[in-house]
Design a protein around this motif. Structure first.
Motif, PDB file in Angstrom:
ATOM      1  N   ALA A 181       2.150 -13.480   4.563  1.00  5.45           N
ATOM      2  CA  ALA A 181       3.029 -12.983   5.626  1.00  5.45           C
ATOM      3  C   ALA A 181       2.725 -13.649   6.966  1.00  5.45           C
ATOM      4  O   ALA A 181       3.640 -13.980   7.723  1.00  5.45           O
ATOM      5  CB  ALA A 181       2.897 -11.462   5.742  1.00  5.45           C
ATOM      6  N   VAL A 182       1.456 -13.849   7.269  1.00  3.08           N
ATOM      7  CA  VAL A 182       1.084 -14.538   8.507  1.00  3.08           C
ATOM      8  C   VAL A 182       1.645 -15.954   8.500  1.00  3.08           C
ATOM      9  O   VAL A 182       2.160 -16.448   9.517  1.00  3.08           O
ATOM     10  CB  VAL A 182      -0.446 -14.558   8.696  1.00  3.08           C
ATOM     11  CG1 VAL A 182      -0.840 -15.476   9.859  1.00  3.08           C
ATOM     12  CG2 VAL A 182      -0.969 -13.150   8.953  1.00  3.08           C
ATOM     13  N   ARG A 217       8.577  -9.990   5.420  1.00  3.89           N
ATOM     14  CA  ARG A 217       8.261  -8.788   4.649  1.00  3.89           C
ATOM     15  C   ARG A 217       6.849  -8.917   4.105  1.00  3.89           C
ATOM     16  O   ARG A 217       6.499  -9.915   3.479  1.00  3.89           O
ATOM     17  CB  ARG A 217       9.251  -8.598   3.505  1.00  3.89           C
ATOM     18  CG  ARG A 217      10.644  -8.240   3.977  1.00  3.89           C
ATOM     19  CD  ARG A 217      11.580  -7.983   2.825  1.00  3.89           C
ATOM     20  NE  ARG A 217      12.951  -7.802   3.296  1.00  3.89           N
ATOM     21  CZ  ARG A 217      14.003  -7.699   2.496  1.00  3.89           C
ATOM     22  NH1 ARG A 217      13.838  -7.750   1.173  1.00  3.89           N
ATOM     23  NH2 ARG A 217      15.217  -7.544   3.000  1.00  3.89           N
ATOM     24  N   VAL A 218       6.051  -7.883   4.334  1.00  2.00           N
ATOM     25  CA  VAL A 218       4.662  -7.882   3.894  1.00  2.00           C
ATOM     26  C   VAL A 218       4.603  -7.152   2.557  1.00  2.00           C
ATOM     27  O   VAL A 218       4.971  -5.976   2.461  1.00  2.00           O
ATOM     28  CB  VAL A 218       3.748  -7.195   4.924  1.00  2.00           C
ATOM     29  CG1 VAL A 218       2.289  -7.444   4.576  1.00  2.00           C
ATOM     30  CG2 VAL A 218       4.056  -7.685   6.334  1.00  2.00           C
ATOM     31  N   ALA A 223      -5.488  -9.298   0.811  1.00  2.00           N
ATOM     32  CA  ALA A 223      -5.735 -10.484   1.631  1.00  2.00           C
ATOM     33  C   ALA A 223      -4.678 -11.563   1.406  1.00  2.00           C
ATOM     34  O   ALA A 223      -4.205 -12.186   2.361  1.00  2.00           O
ATOM     35  CB  ALA A 223      -7.129 -11.038   1.341  1.00  2.00           C
ATOM     36  N   LEU A 224      -4.298 -11.793   0.151  1.00  2.00           N
ATOM     37  CA  LEU A 224      -3.310 -12.832  -0.131  1.00  2.00           C
ATOM     38  C   LEU A 224      -1.933 -12.457   0.409  1.00  2.00           C
ATOM     39  O   LEU A 224      -1.202 -13.310   0.924  1.00  2.00           O
ATOM     40  CB  LEU A 224      -3.235 -13.091  -1.638  1.00  2.00           C
ATOM     41  CG  LEU A 224      -4.435 -13.830  -2.238  1.00  2.00           C
ATOM     42  CD1 LEU A 224      -4.269 -13.974  -3.755  1.00  2.00           C
ATOM     43  CD2 LEU A 224      -4.612 -15.198  -1.597  1.00  2.00           C
ATOM     44  N   VAL A 242      -2.587  -4.366   9.421  1.00  2.00           N
ATOM     45  CA  VAL A 242      -1.891  -5.474   8.764  1.00  2.00           C
ATOM     46  C   VAL A 242      -0.766  -6.004   9.639  1.00  2.00           C
ATOM     47  O   VAL A 242      -0.618  -7.218   9.838  1.00  2.00           O
ATOM     48  CB  VAL A 242      -1.355  -5.028   7.391  1.00  2.00           C
ATOM     49  CG1 VAL A 242      -0.416  -6.087   6.809  1.00  2.00           C
ATOM     50  CG2 VAL A 242      -2.515  -4.771   6.436  1.00  2.00           C
ATOM     51  N   LEU A 243       0.055  -5.110  10.190  1.00  2.00           N
ATOM     52  CA  LEU A 243       1.184  -5.553  10.994  1.00  2.00           C
ATOM     53  C   LEU A 243       0.737  -6.245  12.270  1.00  2.00           C
ATOM     54  O   LEU A 243       1.382  -7.195  12.728  1.00  2.00           O
ATOM     55  CB  LEU A 243       2.118  -4.389  11.296  1.00  2.00           C
ATOM     56  CG  LEU A 243       3.255  -4.180  10.273  1.00  2.00           C
ATOM     57  CD1 LEU A 243       2.699  -3.916   8.885  1.00  2.00           C
ATOM     58  CD2 LEU A 243       4.171  -3.052  10.693  1.00  2.00           C
ATOM     59  N   ALA A 244      -0.372  -5.795  12.859  1.00  2.00           N
ATOM     60  CA  ALA A 244      -0.897  -6.464  14.045  1.00  2.00           C
ATOM     61  C   ALA A 244      -1.289  -7.897  13.720  1.00  2.00           C
ATOM     62  O   ALA A 244      -1.025  -8.831  14.499  1.00  2.00           O
ATOM     63  CB  ALA A 244      -2.096  -5.694  14.584  1.00  2.00           C
TER      64      ALA A 244
END
Length: 314
Positions: A116-117, A104-105, A110-111, A146-148
């Motif tokens: 999430a990454v 979950r993002v 940035a943080l 973001v999701l990419a």
């Protein structure tokens, strides 16, 4: 036939398995086309414990069904992978499995993205074969970017990825969902599935209506499969049989049924406790597999997948 599927196991998954393991975790990316060809709806079971996973695996093996097992958020992926694959090696060798985890993002900062990454990397590194990404907290203009970024570790390694469709996109019907997917694609994120969280239908009529709505969405998305998440009913499972929906989560039913007994007074689970939980999970997953018409899907999927590879040639 089924034993030949081991060649399709992702590289990192193989590295995490013990030598000569018969467990067969695969990427949803490899199974989607054969599942669509056969009109199969694959069962996905939330399995927070080894007992639930083992009961689900025994049920799937008895019915000859492919199976997905999902690690709830907050679980330890390395330990979970080791326990689940050990059980699969023992009781469900060669059975096509999906091992899924969710990220979950929390936002587009940035943080938030870095965290999430890192979660995605942890799932990939542990050997899981499918990643669900929930980006509803990310603003729509930034969602694709973001999701990419969050999905990249899984995509680069050939794992399956699903986008947990925001409720407003799903409830807004196909046009809104299509627009959302197109926006994601423009920013470089192309999920294999769109996962829709749904409430339990109140009656048979509502079950049919929900299944019809998901089928329309699946047909409209063209190339992006649909997965249903959330609590299920027997009427809903029957309505999904043969539909273009490609997977259905149990909504935690096996977990709930396995955990009905109060916790042991000692605070630790005995072998008898684990066996009871396993038996209850077995019964619940048997109902899920039979309700979706997925019995026999393991051999059918293996045949279809291998046939597609042979037709493609060297």
């Amino acid at each position: 036939m089924i034993s030949r599927l081991s060649a399709f196991r992702p590289a990192r998954t193989v590295q995490r398995l013990p030598p000569r393991s018969a467990a067969c975790p695969l990427s949803f990316r490899d199974l989607l086309a054969p599942a669509a060809e056969l009109g199969l709806v694959l069962p996905l079971v939330r399995a927070p414990s080894a007992a639930v996973a083992r009961g689900a695996l025994v049920a799937a093996k008895a019915l000859g069904s492919a199976l997905g097992l999902a690690l709830p958020r907050g679980g330890r992926p390395e330990r979970w992978f080791a326990e689940v694959t050990a059980a699969a090696d023992e009781v469900a060798g060669g059975l096509p499995l999906l091992l899924a985890g969710e990220v979950r993002v929390a936002g587009e900062g940035a943080l938030d993205v870095e965290r999430a990454v890192s979660e995605t990397w942890a799932l990939v590194d542990a050997g899981l074969t499918h990643v669900s990404i929930d980006g509803k907290a990310v603003s729509a203009p930034e969602r694709g970017r973001v999701l990419a970024e969050v999905a990249a570790p899984a995509v680069e390694r050939g794992l399956g990825v699903d986008w947990v469709l925001p409720l407003e996109d799903a409830s807004g019907g196909a046009p809104r969902a299509i627009a959302g997917l197109q926006a994601l694609a423009r920013r470089g994120f192309r999920p294999d599935l769109a996962a829709v969280r749904c409430p339990a239908p109140a009656d048979e009529g509502e079950a049919r209506a929900q299944a019809d709505a998901l089928a329309r969405l699946a047909l409209a998305l063209r190339g992006t499969a649909v997965m249903r998440r959330g609590p299920v009913t027997p009427a809903l499972l029957g309505a999904l049989q043969g539909s273009p929906v490609r997977a259905c989560e149990d909504g935690g039913a096996a977990e709930a049924r396995a955990g009905r007994d109060p916790a042991p007074r000692s605070g630790t689970e005995t072998g008898e406790d684990a066996e009871r939980r396993e038996a209850r999970a077995f019964a619940e997953v048997t109902d899920l597999v039979e309700g979706l018409g997925a019995a026999g899907s393991a051999l059918a999927l293996a045949s279809a997948l291998l046939r597609r590879v042979e037709e493609r040639g060297p």
